[in-house]
Scaffold this active site. Structure first.
Site, mmCIF file in Angstrom:
data_model
loop_
_atom_site.group_PDB
_atom_site.id
_atom_site.type_symbol
_atom_site.label_atom_id
_atom_site.label_comp_id
_atom_site.label_asym_id
_atom_site.label_seq_id
_atom_site.Cartn_x
_atom_site.Cartn_y
_atom_site.Cartn_z
ATOM 1 N N SER A 22 0.851 -1.184 0.000
ATOM 2 C CA SER A 22 0.000 0.000 0.000
ATOM 3 C C SER A 22 0.886 1.234 0.000
ATOM 4 O O SER A 22 2.079 1.163 0.276
ATOM 5 C CB SER A 22 -0.903 0.010 1.237
ATOM 6 O OG SER A 22 -0.120 0.167 2.408
ATOM 7 N N MET A 78 3.065 -1.138 5.119
ATOM 8 C CA MET A 78 2.435 0.078 5.638
ATOM 9 C C MET A 78 3.480 1.189 5.665
ATOM 10 O O MET A 78 4.591 1.000 6.154
ATOM 11 C CB MET A 78 1.904 -0.177 7.044
ATOM 12 C CG MET A 78 1.172 0.981 7.679
ATOM 13 S SD MET A 78 0.618 0.517 9.344
ATOM 14 C CE MET A 78 -0.482 1.870 9.729
ATOM 15 N N VAL A 118 7.200 -2.425 7.415
ATOM 16 C CA VAL A 118 7.101 -0.966 7.523
ATOM 17 C C VAL A 118 7.904 -0.356 6.382
ATOM 18 O O VAL A 118 9.087 -0.673 6.207
ATOM 19 C CB VAL A 118 7.629 -0.473 8.879
ATOM 20 C CG1 VAL A 118 7.539 1.050 8.955
ATOM 21 C CG2 VAL A 118 6.846 -1.104 10.020
ATOM 22 N N LYS A 119 7.269 0.521 5.616
ATOM 23 C CA LYS A 119 7.924 1.092 4.439
ATOM 24 C C LYS A 119 8.732 2.336 4.822
ATOM 25 O O LYS A 119 8.227 3.260 5.425
ATOM 26 C CB LYS A 119 6.887 1.444 3.369
ATOM 27 C CG LYS A 119 6.169 0.223 2.818
ATOM 28 C CD LYS A 119 5.129 0.590 1.786
ATOM 29 C CE LYS A 119 5.730 0.725 0.417
ATOM 30 N NZ LYS A 119 4.695 0.826 -0.641
ATOM 31 N N VAL A 120 10.006 2.302 4.411
ATOM 32 C CA VAL A 120 10.932 3.405 4.664
ATOM 33 C C VAL A 120 11.550 3.809 3.329
ATOM 34 O O VAL A 120 12.072 2.956 2.614
ATOM 35 C CB VAL A 120 12.051 2.980 5.648
ATOM 36 C CG1 VAL A 120 13.075 4.098 5.814
ATOM 37 C CG2 VAL A 120 11.451 2.580 6.995
#
Length: 372
Positions: free
Chosen positions: A43, A108, A139-141
């Site tokens: 997403s 996310m 977790v998107k970084v």
């Protein structure tokens, strides 16, 4: 077995680049998992903006927050997002378990406004990880310069990371090194590294969109007929060449003694994930960025329309290592024409961050309007 399912035969995992509440509420996600082999979901702010703005399925949930003066639009969106991410993670849990934690993830994003903020990103990533409370969350970084130490730190803490907005070969190698260093730090501190997951999301089609435009501009003034022919011949091929070269780097980085120490402790490699794989130019095949990037230990996160196209007429076969020599020659042609890939990838990274900020702000405006 349809073409999407067959991707698994070549070691590639198809993930879906889309999230919306009715996806799991209707049972569609379970169907995609069972019938198409979909094994993950990604997403981003743009996807959530469309999901909330273009449907009414979030209206009741947003309306329930009406009158809550202690909550702002970001708080409300985050509540909706966390719920959707948790439900998606639960739907994918069977894949996560069946693949021994190799697949079955949902991603996310941290706030795109934190793209250059180390401490802010770390704090938000930790908070979201705790809120979602699912082992199959990524977790998107973003792959900014500031993102490199963040990636290492989060992985050392056992927080799964999807490194996003990757464009350049140099940035990819820095990200992979950060992943390895993060696992080494965790291992040194006595932590278990067998369940720590990460993917490196290399964006594909956006490269061709920009480079094709630069080639067209160069062709307007170029006088060398042979050079013009070479440039024309590489239009629509730079993004695939970039991905194939990064895959060669992947194979080199995840081999040798340093990696073997981690592998012996149960570590899994940080797979390359092909992102932005919808075809933007109608002159190119609508399955171009799936057909040409199929290979072992990779992920392709595919938007619904491209997924439908590939299911219908995709060509599943090992293609990722085709024409590797040609891939390197393509970059020589660009260099000879004074087209800087460093400038291209730097521009795309900043534009990507800006686009997500705009989408995020639009999203919060939609939430604000819906609750009033």
């Amino acid at each position: 077995m349809n073409p999407l399912e067959k991707l698994h035969n070549f070691g590639q995992s198809p993930w879906m680049d889309y999230i919306r509440r009715d996806l799991f509420a209707s049972g569609e996600l379970k169907s995609l998992i069972s019938n198409d082999g979909i094994s993950g979901v990604t997403s981003n702010p743009s996807i959530f903006e469309k999901a909330i703005a273009q449907s009414d399925e979030y209206q009741d949930a947003i309306a329930a927050f009406a009158g809550r003066g202690d909550l702002n639009a970001k708080d409300i969106f985050e509540s909706l997002e966390v719920s959707d991410i948790q439900n998606t993670a639960d739907a994918l849990r069977s894949v996560y378990d069946a693949t021994s934690r190799r697949d079955g993830y949902v991603s996310m994003e941290v706030s795109p406004r934190l793209g250059h903020d180390v401490e802010g990103t770390l704090a938000e990533a930790r908070r979201l990880w705790a809120m979602v409370d699912r082992p199959n969350l990524l977790v998107k970084v973003p792959a900014t310069d500031e993102g490199i130490p963040i990636i290492k730190q989060l992985l050392s803490e056992g927080i799964n990371v999807n490194v996003t907005l990757l464009f350049s070969q140099e940035a990819y190698k820095n990200v992979a090194q950060a992943f390895i260093s993060g696992l080494e730090a965790r291992l040194e501190n006595g932590g278990d590294i067998s369940g720590v997951a990460s993917v490196a999301s290399l964006f594909v089609s956006r490269i061709d969109t920009l480079v094709d435009r630069l080639i067209d501009e160069k062709l307007e003034s170029i006088e060398d007929v042979d050079q013009a022919a070479l440039l024309k011949g590489i239009k629509g091929k730079v993004a695939i060449a970039n991905s194939r070269i990064c895959y060669q780097d992947y194979k080199n980085l995840f081999s040798g003694e340093r990696w073997q120490v981690l592998a012996d402790k149960g570590a899994n490699t940080q797979r390359l994930l092909w992102a932005s794989t919808s075809t933007k130019d109608p002159a190119y095949s609508d399955t171009l960025y799936v057909d040409q990037l199929i290979g072992p230990d990779t992920v392709n996160t595919i938007p619904p329309a491209t997924m439908d196209a590939f299911r219908d007429h995709g060509n599943p076969q090992n293609s990722l290592e085709n024409d590797i020599e040609t891939a390197y020659k393509i970059f020589d042609i660009l260099k000879d024409a004074d087209i800087s890939m460093t400038k291209v990838t730097d521009q795309l990274l900043e534009e990507g961050l800006e686009q997500f900020v705009v989408a995020f702000d639009n999203l919060l405006n939609v939430v604000d309007k819906a609750r009033s």
